[in-house]
Each structure stands twice: as C-alpha cells, then as structure tokens.
Design a protein around this motif. Structure first.
Motif, PDB file in Angstrom:
ATOM      1  N   THR A  29       0.834  -1.207   0.000  1.00  0.00           N
ATOM      2  CA  THR A  29       0.000   0.000   0.000  1.00  0.00           C
ATOM      3  C   THR A  29       0.864   1.251   0.000  1.00  0.00           C
ATOM      4  OG1 THR A  29      -1.750  -1.174   1.195  1.00  0.00           O
ATOM      5  CG2 THR A  29      -1.820   1.231   1.222  1.00  0.00           C
ATOM      6  N   LEU A  32       2.375   1.789  -3.466  1.00  0.00           N
ATOM      7  CA  LEU A  32       1.369   2.254  -4.416  1.00  0.00           C
ATOM      8  C   LEU A  32       1.074   3.730  -4.208  1.00  0.00           C
ATOM      9  CD1 LEU A  32      -0.738   1.829  -6.614  1.00  0.00           C
ATOM     10  CD2 LEU A  32      -2.312   0.989  -4.869  1.00  0.00           C
ATOM     11  N   HIS A  33       0.912   4.115  -2.959  1.00  0.00           N
ATOM     12  CA  HIS A  33       0.617   5.523  -2.665  1.00  0.00           C
ATOM     13  C   HIS A  33       1.781   6.421  -3.076  1.00  0.00           C
ATOM     14  CE1 HIS A  33      -2.811   4.719   0.439  1.00  0.00           C
ATOM     15  NE2 HIS A  33      -2.913   3.991  -0.636  1.00  0.00           N
ATOM     16  N   GLU A  48      -7.015   6.081  -3.770  1.00  0.00           N
ATOM     17  CA  GLU A  48      -7.910   4.926  -3.707  1.00  0.00           C
ATOM     18  C   GLU A  48      -8.350   4.451  -5.092  1.00  0.00           C
ATOM     19  OE1 GLU A  48      -8.282   7.753  -2.055  1.00  0.00           O
ATOM     20  OE2 GLU A  48      -7.666   7.083  -0.050  1.00  0.00           O
ATOM     21  N   ASP A  51      -6.273   1.399  -5.771  1.00  0.00           N
ATOM     22  CA  ASP A  51      -6.102   0.358  -4.750  1.00  0.00           C
ATOM     23  C   ASP A  51      -6.638  -0.998  -5.184  1.00  0.00           C
ATOM     24  OD1 ASP A  51      -4.703   1.826  -2.965  1.00  0.00           O
ATOM     25  OD2 ASP A  51      -6.409   2.393  -1.723  1.00  0.00           O
ATOM     26  N   ALA A  55      -3.049  -2.857  -6.160  1.00  0.00           N
ATOM     27  CA  ALA A  55      -2.448  -3.393  -4.934  1.00  0.00           C
ATOM     28  C   ALA A  55      -2.380  -4.919  -4.904  1.00  0.00           C
ATOM     29  CB  ALA A  55      -3.208  -2.869  -3.709  1.00  0.00           C
TER      30      ALA A  55
END
Length: 427
Positions: A29, A32-33, A48, A51, A55
């Motif tokens: 996470t 990815l962010h 989001e 996600d 993810a």
C-alpha cells in the motif's frame, strides 16, 4: 560466482527478509501511494482509485519474489508478465501515458529501498546487496514489458477496431448517408433492425482527472461485458458515463415485449454489477435503420428524465414515464406550466407540501407525516399554494395541472434540491 540466471540467494530466515514478509500488505500500500503521488496529475488524483486493481498485483509479486530469492534465481519475463501485463494493459486502455508509469515504477522502487534501509540492522549488509541486485533485475524486466504493451501492434489494432465500431454506431445514431460503406470497411453486416438501449451511470459528468480515469475504467469494464455477449454484434458509443448500445433485433417481430425487457434488463444488470455503479437505461425495441436517430433521442431523454425525477436505477421505456415525458416537451405549453409553478420557488416549504400532497393524494395524514407536520398545517400550506398560484391542489383537475407543472420544475431544477424547512415553517 553466480551464473547469468542466478543471483545471490537470501536465506528464508534472514532477519531483514522476515521484517519485509511480516509487512507485505502495509509495504504494498505504501509503495502504491508513493507511486501515485509521484505523478503530476492535471488535477488531484485520489490514491484509492488504484487500490482495488493494482495493490493485489503488488502483493502477488512480492509473495512470488520472496520464493525466488530463496532459490537465488532471476525472475523470468513470463513470471513478471503475470503481475505486470494486467496492470499495464489496463492503464494503457485508460489512457495513462507510459512516462507516468515509469515515474510511478521508479518512485515505488525508491520507496521500497528506503523501507529496506530503515529496517536493516548491522548484520544485514549481504542481504541488502543481494536485494539491490534483485530489484535492479526486476525493475529492468518490468520496464521492458510495459514498453512492449504500449507498442504492441495487436493491442493497438484492438483499440482501433473498438474505435471503428464506435464510429459505426455513431454513424447509425446520426443517420449518416454512407453508413453501408462504413460498415463494409469495419467488416460488419448491418441488421435490418436494432434494439436501441441508452444508458447513463449515476454519476456527474467527468471533469477532474480522477473522474476522467474512472470513466475510462468503466468503459474498459463495459467492453468486457459486451465482448462476453458478442463483441462483433453489439455496437456502442458508451464513454464510461453515457452512451447508446445497438443490439441486432431478431428477424421475426417481437411478440412478447417482456422478453425484450428481460434480455436488455439482464445486460443492464450485468453492466451495473461489473461497473459497481447504478445504471439508468431506456430502450426502444426493433428500430429500423432509418428510425434509429429518433429512437436514440427518445431513449436518451427517458434516461435523463428518470434520473432527474429521482426514479430508481434500472431499465425504462416510454410507457413508464409517459406523463412526465409529455409534460416536459419543449413548447408554449411547457413554458406556461413553468410559469404556473414559478411563484412557489421562493417558498420551499410550500413546494415540499405540494410534492408530498401529489405523491400521497387524498391521504393527508401520510403526506403530513412525511413532512413531520400536523395534517392541519398541511391543509394551511395547500391553501397558501392556492392563494399564490391560483390553483387548488385539492381539486382533481387543477391538481393534475400542478402535477405537470411540478414535473417541469423538478426537471428544470434537478441539480437544485428543494431546501428543507423547519417543521411548522410554511416557507
């Protein structure tokens, strides 16, 4: 010395590796962010958005990679493709530029390296060195695969074919005179008749980068639904927000309208489920080629009307909104109806009372209960409506005129909800 296909193995009980294994979901996470935030989007992009689709592949890649580093072997292109191709192809179809993916990839790898260094102890130097070799090898393979996806001729041809089918559908909707020529170029044999289905998702028009990408994702998912039901036969102009679907109608005239409703309703339900959003739709069955433009105009107007009137999502046809459709046709009658309701615009409490009264009819108690007021208060408000408009809501004939005027008002002010007034305040 390691062979070209080998890298230094990292024991399964290496302390640093254990730290990474225990935090896989959290690290995935975080990466990815970091990747999303590294890109200069035209407008703010909620993290989001990625996600659900990205993810899981990061986590899957982590778990697979941990097994490889125990064996001490390099990851193959086929193995990397399992995790990279689905993500790269989705982003390519969504129109995200390749440089954005490179920026995100390197930002994520850099963040992972920071996490590794923060988690390392004095005895982890050999593990860190080995991980660096794996990351370099892995990053290079990912970069090559992403580039190939964006340059893939078959991928480009599929995108071109979709655009051509969309252009053919648009030509049918516009009544283009050379539609037969375009159909031959695309390789499609036109049907004599089409069931016309207009669809609109329950969301606002795309304006921000996030909304645009969300619409493109819905387009991609919708195409998956269409392909599963015969891609070469279903023509559509859906852009992820609204559009028209043309389905070849049977040669024999429909003898059972419920069968058409069921068939098209199943398609709408499949779209709503796949897109995970409410869908409004309206249809006109068995339109001849020359009648498609008028059928599309009618169906599109019905979907707009159903949504503006706060009807539930689902599939409609003209008979379901016949009164509302006719009441809102452009012309002097519509303008006159709008004038009849106009004096109540400054009295939201009276508009609420009229709305509740028209909904519940003679059931004064039910209408008053909906407004959380006493029935006598409702009676007073209905009298005020008569004083202001000149029309009595309790008179059957005049209430029908007020109902038509209220429909016009609702459509004209669909984006401006009636203000809620305090109980007891007539507005």
């Amino acid at each position: 010395m390691s062979s070209p296909s080998q890298l230094p193995p990292i024991p399964a009980d290496a302390p640093l590796r254990k730290v990474i294994e225990d935090r896989i979901d959290e690290i995935a996470t975080t990466l990815l962010h970091e990747a999303v935030q590294s890109i200069e989007w035209p407008t703010p992009m909620p993290i989001e958005h990625f996600d659900g689709e990205v993810a899981p592949y990061i986590i899957g890649g982590f778990l697979y990679g941990l097994g490889l580093i125990t064996e001490g072997r390099r990851v193959t292109r086929a193995e990397v493709a399992t995790f990279v191709l689905p993500v790269a192809e989705r982003h390519a179809e969504d129109g995200i530029p390749l440089p954005f993916l490179f920026t995100a990839l390197h930002a994520g790898i850099r963040k992972l390296w920071e996490i590794v260094l923060e988690s390392a102890s004095e005895g982890d130097s050999e593990t860190i060195a080995a991980l660096g070799m794996y990351l370099a090898d892995f990053t290079g393979t990912i970069s090559v695969l992403m580039t190939e996806v964006y340059q893939d001729s078959d991928f480009a041809l599929r995108a071109t074919a979709r655009r051509q089918l969309g252009a053919l559908c648009a030509g049918l909707i516009d009544g283009a005179p050379d539609i037969d020529v375009l159909a031959k170029q695309v390789g499609i044999k036109l049907s004599d008749r089409y069931d016309v289905l207009a669809i609109r998702v329950d969301t606002d028009e795309p304006r921000t980068t996030h909304e645009i990408l969300a619409a493109r994702r819905r387009l991609r998912l919708a195409n998956q639904v269409f392909y599963g039901r015969g891609a070469g036969e279903i023509l559509n102009t859906f852009d992820g927000h609204a559009g028209v679907i043309l389905l070849p109608a049977p040669v024999v005239e429909h003898c059972d309208d419920s069968a058409v409703t069921g068939h098209l309703g199943a398609l709408v339900a499949a779209l709503s489920d796949r897109l995970d959003i409410a869908v409004y739709a309206a249809y006109h069955p068995g339109a001849a080629l020359a009648a498609i433009p008028a059928a599309v105009s009618e169906a599109d107007e019905i979907t707009r009307l159903a949504r503006q009137l706060n009807r539930g999502p689902g599939i409609y046809q003209l008979a379901d909104v016949l009164f509302e459709y006719q009441s809102t046709r452009p012309g002097p009658a519509r303008d006159l109806l709008a004038c009849r309701i106009a004096p109540l615009r400054d009295h939201p409490g009276l508009l609420q009372a009229l709305q509740a009264h028209l909904q519940h009819g003679a059931d004064r108690k039910a209408a008053a209960a909906e407004l959380f007021i006493h029935p006598n208060t409702l009676t007073y408000r209905l009298r005020r409506i008569q004083d202001i408009t000149g029309y009595d809501p309790t008179d059957p004939h005049q209430s029908r005129l007020l109902a038509a005027a209220m429909t016009v008002h609702t459509v004209d002010h669909a984006d401006t909800p009636i203000a809620v007034t305090e109980p007891g305040n007539p507005g």
